[in-house]
Enzyme design. Structure first.
Site, PDB file in Angstrom:
ATOM      1  N   THR A 139       8.206  -3.248 -15.107  1.00  0.00           N
ATOM      2  CA  THR A 139       9.467  -3.435 -15.840  1.00  0.00           C
ATOM      3  C   THR A 139       9.855  -4.910 -15.965  1.00  0.00           C
ATOM      4  OG1 THR A 139      10.580  -2.934 -13.752  1.00  0.00           O
ATOM      5  CG2 THR A 139      10.435  -1.162 -15.349  1.00  0.00           C
ATOM      6  N   ASP A 140      10.920  -5.159 -16.758  1.00  0.00           N
ATOM      7  CA  ASP A 140      11.399  -6.527 -17.015  1.00  0.00           C
ATOM      8  C   ASP A 140      12.561  -6.903 -16.086  1.00  0.00           C
ATOM      9  OD1 ASP A 140       9.678  -6.690 -19.277  1.00  0.00           O
ATOM     10  OD2 ASP A 140      11.112  -5.474 -20.373  1.00  0.00           O
ATOM     11  N   SER A 144      17.266  -9.670 -14.180  1.00  0.00           N
ATOM     12  CA  SER A 144      16.823  -9.297 -15.522  1.00  0.00           C
ATOM     13  C   SER A 144      15.932 -10.427 -16.028  1.00  0.00           C
ATOM     14  CB  SER A 144      18.017  -9.113 -16.464  1.00  0.00           C
ATOM     15  OG  SER A 144      17.571  -8.962 -17.784  1.00  0.00           O
ATOM     16  N   ARG A 145      14.671 -10.109 -16.281  1.00  0.00           N
ATOM     17  CA  ARG A 145      13.737 -11.172 -16.683  1.00  0.00           C
ATOM     18  C   ARG A 145      13.916 -11.567 -18.143  1.00  0.00           C
ATOM     19  NH1 ARG A 145      10.290  -7.698 -13.515  1.00  0.00           N
ATOM     20  NH2 ARG A 145      10.357  -8.449 -11.379  1.00  0.00           N
ATOM     21  N   VAL A 146      14.744 -10.824 -18.872  1.00  0.00           N
ATOM     22  CA  VAL A 146      15.069 -11.228 -20.240  1.00  0.00           C
ATOM     23  C   VAL A 146      16.205 -12.247 -20.208  1.00  0.00           C
ATOM     24  CG1 VAL A 146      16.002 -10.409 -22.431  1.00  0.00           C
ATOM     25  CG2 VAL A 146      14.205  -9.126 -21.291  1.00  0.00           C
TER      26      VAL A 146
END
Length: 501
Positions: free
Chosen positions: A338-339, A364-366
């Site tokens: 997941t991101d 959250s990698r976004v």
């Protein structure tokens, strides 16, 4: 009349061709062993992986193991009617599920059969439940926020449309509540929602559906339920059915959100099937392809390029941990796919901090790409304030004297935690979230008692909603996505603060 040999020959050829096209060939095999939702079939030499198989008495199965002398199939419906020696036919079709807007507001099983007593599903469109994920070239980067209406998530762990964000924590820590609140907050935002219940009690699924109805969320939601009482094969295919239903909206240029609740039970169902099909067990008795099981599912979430319509499919998988151990096999697998993850802490939950999100372990990698500038600008120091508070809180247990700077940090941390508390199913629009976080980070809560913070926030929201200037500010946040002029913001908050004190 002369007889033309060439003409007769061409007519005969056309007749033979049309006959061969109409002729449907089906391979036939026999059941050699059956039990616990699986069947071994002899004689299907040309069966495909994932192919739908037809057993006697309108029982259907799916080919999972393609061995040298037999096919291992999982049985998808009434398994009691399958006996050894029964005839099995291939269908030349991969397992499909009905899709489209006709499913909205319905509760179905993973095969697309209605469970809500409202009659059969009217959709004529179908999609294969298994599909290769969209390629990198066909995607674009995640750039549009998916607002959850939950302050701590929208501020610190923003989710974008097309992202895969894991919700992880022990049982009874509010994982499903976060997912349901996210669905509720999509009202009038043009996002279609699919809630996939895997291995849940029927009463739990009924409660979720009732909550969604109460908040008007079933008007844009589809519930796919493979209950705890259903056989393992249905629990295994449930998330893939949900993904196929969501992809139909995505490829139509629309936005969809799919929630898998939960993938821990999905992995257990797959382990059961694999062991029954005599696949070799690996770590924790899971088969070797357990990582691929979830990666091929979650990779289907995407933000499509404008050439393909710009639709998106956002995935929120849920994983249940045991005693907070998120370094176990399945949790670490899904974390790496997941991101980012939203980690829920049991101690926070029991101390009344709800949602019990632990900012230090959540990410959250976004990141800021999935946030409007107004939120990004106002929550600048919030994560640091919470991290400092959690570190310093440990020292207060020793009862030592603390200097003024440390005391201030502790007070700011307590108030930060307090203002991020919100009741279940109470979601906030982004403009009110901005006002709350602005008042916190600009120090307007520094002289408000901790137990009065939520009262202050509620009054502040009412003040902005009911005054002409306040409404203008809220409208400006919505239209420009920026924080309005700080002088106006400060003036309004100070004006309210006088009346509150």
């Amino acid at each position: 009349m002369s007889i033309n040999a060439n003409e007769i020959s061409s007519l005969i050829k056309a007749q033979i061709k049309s006959y061969s096209e109409a002729l449907e060939t089906k391979e036939v095999g026999k059941v050699t062993k059956v039990g616990d939702g699986i069947a071994l079939v002899y004689g299907l030499d040309n069966a495909m992986a994932g192919e739908l198989l037809e057993f006697p008495n309108k029982v259907f199965g799916m080919a999972l193991n393609l061995e040298k002398d037999a096919v291992g199939a999982i049985l998808l419906n009434d398994t009691k009617n399958v006996k050894e020696g029964g005839v099995v036919k291939t269908t030349k079709h991969i397992l499909e599920v009905p899709v489209g807007e006709e499913l909205i507001g319905r509760v179905i099983n993973p095969l697309g059969e209605a469970l809500d007593g409202k009659g059969p599903i009217a959709s004529n469109k179908r999609r294969a439940i298994e599909k290769k994920a969209t390629g990198v070239i066909e995607r674009e980067s995640v750039n549009t926020p998916l607002q959850t209406g939950i302050k701590i998530i929208d501020a610190l762990i923003p989710i974008g449309r097309g992202q895969r964000e894991l919700i992880i924590g022990d049982r009874q820590t509010g994982k499903t509540t976060i997912a349901i609140d996210t669905i509720i907050n999509q009202k009038n935002k043009g996002v279609y929602c699919i809630y996939v219940a895997i291995g849940q009690k029927e009463s739990t699924v009924a409660s979720v559906v009732d909550t969604l109805k109460r908040y008007g969320a079933m008007d844009y939601t589809i519930v796919v339920a493979a209950n705890a009482s259903d056989p393992s094969p249905l629990q295994y295919i449930a998330p893939y059915s949900g993904a196929a239903i969501g992809e139909e909206f995505m490829f139509s240029g629309k936005d969809a959100l799919v929630i898998y609740d939960d993938l821990s039970k999905h992995a257990v169902a797959y382990r059961e099937l694999s062991l029954l099909l005599r696949r070799p067990p690996g770590r924790e008795a899971y088969p070797g392809d357990i990582f691929y099981l979830h990666s091929r599912l979650l990779e289907r979430a995407a933000k499509l390029s404008k050439e393909l319509g710009g639709g998106s499919l956002t995935a929120l998988p849920i994983i249940e941990t045991q005693a907070g151990d998120f370094s176990a096999y399945i949790p670490t697998n899904v974390i790496s796919i997941t991101d980012g993850q939203i980690y829920l802490n049991t101690n926070l939950f029991h101390s009344g901090i709800r949602p019990a999100v632990q900012p230090g372990l959540s990410v959250s990698r976004v990141g800021g790409a999935a946030q409007i500038p107004a939120i990004k600008k106002t929550c600048g120091t919030l994560r640091l304030d919470l991290a400092s508070y959690q570190e310093l809180e440990a020292f207060t247990q020793f009862g030592s004297d603390l200097d003024d700077v440390t005391q201030k940090k502790l007070e700011r941390g307590k108030k930060s935690l307090q203002i991020l508390i919100q009741p279940a199913h109470k979601t906030y629009p982004v403009e009110l979230e901005t006002i709350s976080i602005y008042s916190l980070t600009k120090g307007y809560l520094d002289d408000i008692a901790v137990d009065k913070v939520l009262d202050f926030e509620k009054g502040l929201h009412d003040f902005f909603l009911n005054s002409i200037e306040g409404k203008k500010v809220l409208d400006e946040i919505v239209s420009t996505k920026q924080v309005p002029d700080s002088e106006i913001m400060d003036k309004l908050i100070n004006e309210y603060k006088k009346t509150f004190i």
